[in-house]
Design a protein around this motif. Structure first.
Motif, PDB file in Angstrom:
ATOM      1  N   SER B 296       0.862   8.648  -7.670  1.00  0.00           N
ATOM      2  CA  SER B 296      -0.114   8.771  -6.586  1.00  0.00           C
ATOM      3  C   SER B 296       0.504   8.392  -5.249  1.00  0.00           C
ATOM      4  O   SER B 296       1.430   7.573  -5.174  1.00  0.00           O
ATOM      5  CB  SER B 296      -1.330   7.881  -6.885  1.00  0.00           C
ATOM      6  OG  SER B 296      -0.932   6.536  -6.890  1.00  0.00           O
ATOM      7  N   PHE B 297       0.008   9.003  -4.214  1.00  0.00           N
ATOM      8  CA  PHE B 297       0.439   8.644  -2.857  1.00  0.00           C
ATOM      9  C   PHE B 297      -0.798   8.560  -1.962  1.00  0.00           C
ATOM     10  O   PHE B 297      -1.932   8.677  -2.449  1.00  0.00           O
ATOM     11  CB  PHE B 297       1.501   9.626  -2.340  1.00  0.00           C
ATOM     12  CG  PHE B 297       1.109  11.067  -2.385  1.00  0.00           C
ATOM     13  CD1 PHE B 297       1.196  11.792  -3.566  1.00  0.00           C
ATOM     14  CD2 PHE B 297       0.660  11.714  -1.246  1.00  0.00           C
ATOM     15  CE1 PHE B 297       0.846  13.135  -3.607  1.00  0.00           C
ATOM     16  CE2 PHE B 297       0.302  13.054  -1.283  1.00  0.00           C
ATOM     17  CZ  PHE B 297       0.380  13.765  -2.472  1.00  0.00           C
ATOM     18  N   SER B 298      -0.564   8.341  -0.673  1.00  0.00           N
ATOM     19  CA  SER B 298      -1.683   7.989   0.205  1.00  0.00           C
ATOM     20  C   SER B 298      -2.847   8.975   0.124  1.00  0.00           C
ATOM     21  O   SER B 298      -4.011   8.591   0.066  1.00  0.00           O
ATOM     22  CB  SER B 298      -1.194   7.887   1.655  1.00  0.00           C
ATOM     23  OG  SER B 298      -0.553   9.107   2.007  1.00  0.00           O
ATOM     24  N   ARG B 299      -2.549  10.287   0.079  1.00  0.00           N
ATOM     25  CA  ARG B 299      -3.621  11.270   0.092  1.00  0.00           C
ATOM     26  C   ARG B 299      -4.532  11.123  -1.131  1.00  0.00           C
ATOM     27  O   ARG B 299      -5.744  11.342  -1.063  1.00  0.00           O
ATOM     28  CB  ARG B 299      -3.000  12.665   0.125  1.00  0.00           C
ATOM     29  CG  ARG B 299      -4.032  13.736   0.425  1.00  0.00           C
ATOM     30  CD  ARG B 299      -3.429  15.109   0.453  1.00  0.00           C
ATOM     31  NE  ARG B 299      -4.439  16.093   0.760  1.00  0.00           N
ATOM     32  CZ  ARG B 299      -4.249  17.391   0.709  1.00  0.00           C
ATOM     33  NH1 ARG B 299      -3.055  17.865   0.372  1.00  0.00           N
ATOM     34  NH2 ARG B 299      -5.217  18.225   0.990  1.00  0.00           N
ATOM     35  N   CYS B 300      -3.944  10.729  -2.266  1.00  0.00           N
ATOM     36  CA  CYS B 300      -4.708  10.612  -3.521  1.00  0.00           C
ATOM     37  C   CYS B 300      -5.809   9.564  -3.389  1.00  0.00           C
ATOM     38  O   CYS B 300      -6.804   9.606  -4.100  1.00  0.00           O
ATOM     39  CB  CYS B 300      -3.789  10.203  -4.668  1.00  0.00           C
ATOM     40  SG  CYS B 300      -2.427  11.340  -4.911  1.00  0.00           S
ATOM     41  N   ARG B 301      -5.601   8.572  -2.520  1.00  0.00           N
ATOM     42  CA  ARG B 301      -6.589   7.504  -2.388  1.00  0.00           C
ATOM     43  C   ARG B 301      -7.650   7.840  -1.354  1.00  0.00           C
ATOM     44  O   ARG B 301      -8.673   7.185  -1.281  1.00  0.00           O
ATOM     45  CB  ARG B 301      -5.889   6.198  -2.034  1.00  0.00           C
ATOM     46  CG  ARG B 301      -5.078   5.646  -3.190  1.00  0.00           C
ATOM     47  CD  ARG B 301      -4.390   4.345  -2.863  1.00  0.00           C
ATOM     48  NE  ARG B 301      -3.140   4.534  -2.131  1.00  0.00           N
ATOM     49  CZ  ARG B 301      -1.971   4.812  -2.724  1.00  0.00           C
ATOM     50  NH1 ARG B 301      -1.908   4.920  -4.033  1.00  0.00           N
ATOM     51  NH2 ARG B 301      -0.886   4.981  -2.012  1.00  0.00           N
TER      52      ARG B 301
END
Lengths: 326, 351
Positions: B296-301
């Motif tokens: 996961s990266f920032s966009r996923c959150r």
């Protein structure tokens, strides 16, 4: 099936023998029967003669055997207070009690089951909540109070129905006096029947409701819905039939209690049934009547349980196979 | 392209509770083509069974369809009046439940339950219905069908009862069969027979099947396509071979890695996905899987992923978004590629 019936019959005989023993003991422990029969000025010799004539000097086992044999022939001796055969006294009172009890039970079932089904299916409607509130009253108020309230409101205030007695009765075949065929007899029956049946009605209603809620959650009801069966087929065919086994049990047991505890209702309404007779017998230590009443009630319980067992078998195939075919 | 037998678009199922409205199914879309077997997999509580119940219109109250459409052969069925929906149940959509021991009414003979179902949906005489009932029992492989018609459910074994349940579900030749964990309650030795039977009978009738299970073995053998659910949302959907062999969603990768294999080293620990699926009231913002995801990266959150094309499948994961190469950190991209995720090959500079 026949083996099952025979097994139950033998068990029933055992129960009846035990009850017979208990009623027999009453004669020996609730005072000396001779004292009940004779006056104060009877001489000891006369008492002894009577004792001998009544067989009270025989061994206990022999006396018990004689009691059972006689009871099996509906010979319960002579009532101390009425100086009449107990059997004919009871026979003259039995129709009144049985009619009252059966009409009460019918009322309880005929009203209780539909109310239970309704409150189970539509449990959030106002009507269902109203039924539940009424049932709470029925469960918690004692029978005599309901009877007195009914008399007060319906008979005294409104003057719609008679407050006591059995009304006019008609004799059927010379052995059964029925109040079901005359207008005054039917009118007299309404209040006692409601009083006696109200508790059972609310009990049955709550039972059916609980069972319906339970059954409606089961997988086979869900599967029946998934098969597209009509609401009527699901609610009254699949669901209601599955609630019947406990309902039959309770109704059977309650029918026994209705007959046995009609005493209170009969007293409140001066209903000329066995309950009233029994109460008088208790007041006058009339042991033959008490013993016969005890035996009769036990017999009715045993009979009803036997019928209930047979009904199970008719309703639930799993019992049929478990019991008879193995 | 022919019309799909079942088409679910943006389905949303809500369950109002005292502490607020739970979203059991969120924006779920999938199709089942005529004659196709679609496997529905996911953990307990992922929404597999609720999807099945929603399609057949038997959501347990207070659960309700709050959005989207369900179409059966093009006709919208999610907003039908109860009585019209009842006519579709059993007639056009058959359903098989998990536990054959409790699916049949214990107080009615098998034959009566079959005849009742047939008479509900078809204009035939009782005699014809009975003949059809016998034929159905023979088809599902129950010996001495004629005498078994008058048996009660408790006189059958579990496997035999599930055969009867299948006969009941197929009694009116439905176009769609929803099988909700049809073998979970059965003996392992019987499971394969029942699945094979179900598959054969549906294939003969040309019925589409929605097969709900958490048994990947059953899916791999039976399904044409597979739909992976996570926390009430679509994770991945695609042809069964690709999803099993080349999963494209990190959750599916974890799911497949957690299946023990016969050829593997018996001492090796089974892979597991850290953490557990969120409760419906506590689904994290963004991608529901992000707290457990290795990639996961920032966009996923921050955002919720929609299903992106991923090879022959579709996966609801930002790693498959056209702009992924530009947005995700390079170490995550490398790790994802190493795990078998095929990243999009073009960088979309537009967004």
């Amino acid at each position: 099936m026949i083996a099952f019936a025979i097994k139950r019959f033998v068990q029933a005989l055992g129960v009846m023998l035990v009850v017979a023993l208990i009623s027999f003991m009453m004669f020996r422990f609730v005072g000396d029967p001779v004292n009940q029969l004779v006056g104060v000025d009877t001489s000891p010799a006369e008492r002894e003669a009577l004792r001998e004539a009544l067989g009270l000097n025989d061994p206990v086992l022999l006396q018990f055997g004689r009691f059972v044999v006689k009871a099996a022939q509906f010979d319960f001796g002579i009532s101390y207070q009425f100086k009449q055969p107990v059997a004919s006294l009871i026979a003259s009172r039995l129709p009144a009690t049985l009619e009252l009890s059966l009409v009460s039970a019918f009322f309880a079932l005929a009203v209780g089951v539909p109310m239970g089904v309704y409150t189970g299916l539509y449990r959030n409607t106002w009507l269902a909540r109203g039924f539940l509130a009424i049932s709470l009253v029925g469960v918690s108020l004692p029978t005599f109070l309901i009877g007195i309230l009914l008399i007060f409101v319906v008979s005294v205030h409104l003057g719609w129905l008679p407050s006591f007695g059995r009304g006019q009765t008609v004799s059927l075949w010379g052995v059964w006096s029925t109040g079901l065929l005359t207008k005054s007899g039917l009118q007299s029956l309404i209040l006692p029947a409601i009083t006696l049946g109200l508790f059972q009605m609310t009990l049955i209603m709550r039972l059916v409701r609980g069972e319906m809620l339970e059954v409606l959650r089961t997988d086979y009801i869900k599967f029946a819905r998934a098969r597209g069966l009509s609401r009527r087929a699901i609610n009254f065919g699949h669901a209601l039939k599955n609630t019947l086994v406990p309902v039959i049990t309770i109704t059977g047991l309650q029918l026994g209690s209705i007959i046995a505890f009609a005493i209170i209702t009969e007293t409140v309404f001066q209903w000329p049934g066995m309950g009233l007779l029994f109460l008088q017998a208790v007041q006058n230590v009339d042991i033959p009547i008490m013993a016969a009443y005890l035996l009769l009630i036990a017999f009715l319980f045993v009979l009803i349980n036997f019928i209930v067992d047979l009904l199970y078998v008719a309703v639930d195939p799993r019992i049929r196979l478990g019991g008879a075919r193995g | 392209m022919t019309e799909p037998t079942l088409s679910v678009r943006n389905l949303r199922v809500e369950i109002p509770t005292r502490r607020g409205v739970l979203t059991a199914i969120d924006d779920l879309s999938f199709d089942i083509a005529p004659g196709e077997v679609l496997g529905m997999v996911g953990e307990s509580g992922a929404g597999k069974s609720i999807t099945g119940s929603a399609v057949i219109g038997l959501l347990e109250p207070p659960g309700r369809i709050a959005g989207g459409e369900i179409r059966l052969a093009g006709e919208r069925i999610d907003n039908l009046a109860p009585d019209r929906m009842r006519r579709i149940r059993g007639r056009r959509i058959g359903m098989i439940f998990q536990d054959p021991l409790t699916s049949l009414n214990p107080l009615y003979r098998i034959g009566d339950q079959l005849v009742e179902t047939i008479l509900t949906h078809q204009r035939v005489t009782t005699g014809e219905a009975r003949r059809k009932a016998r034929q159905l029992l023979e088809e599902v492989g129950i010996p001495a069908a004629e005498t078994r018609l008058s048996s009660y459910p408790h006189q059958f074994s579990g496997g035999m009862r599930q055969r009867v349940v299948i006969a009941l579900a197929l009694a009116a030749d439905p176009e769609l069969v929803i099988a909700d964990e049809p073998t979970t309650a059965l003996d392992v030795s019987v499971q394969a027979q029942i699945i094979a039977l179900l598959k054969r009978l549906c294939a003969e009738r040309g019925a589409a099947v929605m097969l709900i299970t958490h048994d990947m073995g059953v899916i791999a053998e039976t399904a044409d396509r597979v739909c992976v659910l996570y926390a009430g949302r679509l994770a991945e959907i695609g042809p069964v071979r690709n999803v099993v062999k080349h999963p494209q969603h990190p959750y599916t990768i974890g799911l497949m890695a957690a299946i023990p294999s016969l050829s593997g080293d018996p001492d090796e620990m089974l892979a597991q996905i850290p953490g557990s699926m969120p409760r419906l009231g506590a689904i994290p913002p963004g991608c529901a899987f992000n707290p457990r995801c290795d990639y996961s990266f920032s966009r996923c959150r921050a955002e919720r992923p929609e299903p992106y094309p991923a090879g022959t499948s579709h996966a609801a994961c930002f790693l498959h978004a056209p702009e992924a190469l530009r947005q995700a950190p390079s170490d995550i991209l490398q790790a994802a590629t190493a795990a078998g995720i095929s990243l999009p090959n073009t960088v979309d500079g537009a967004s």
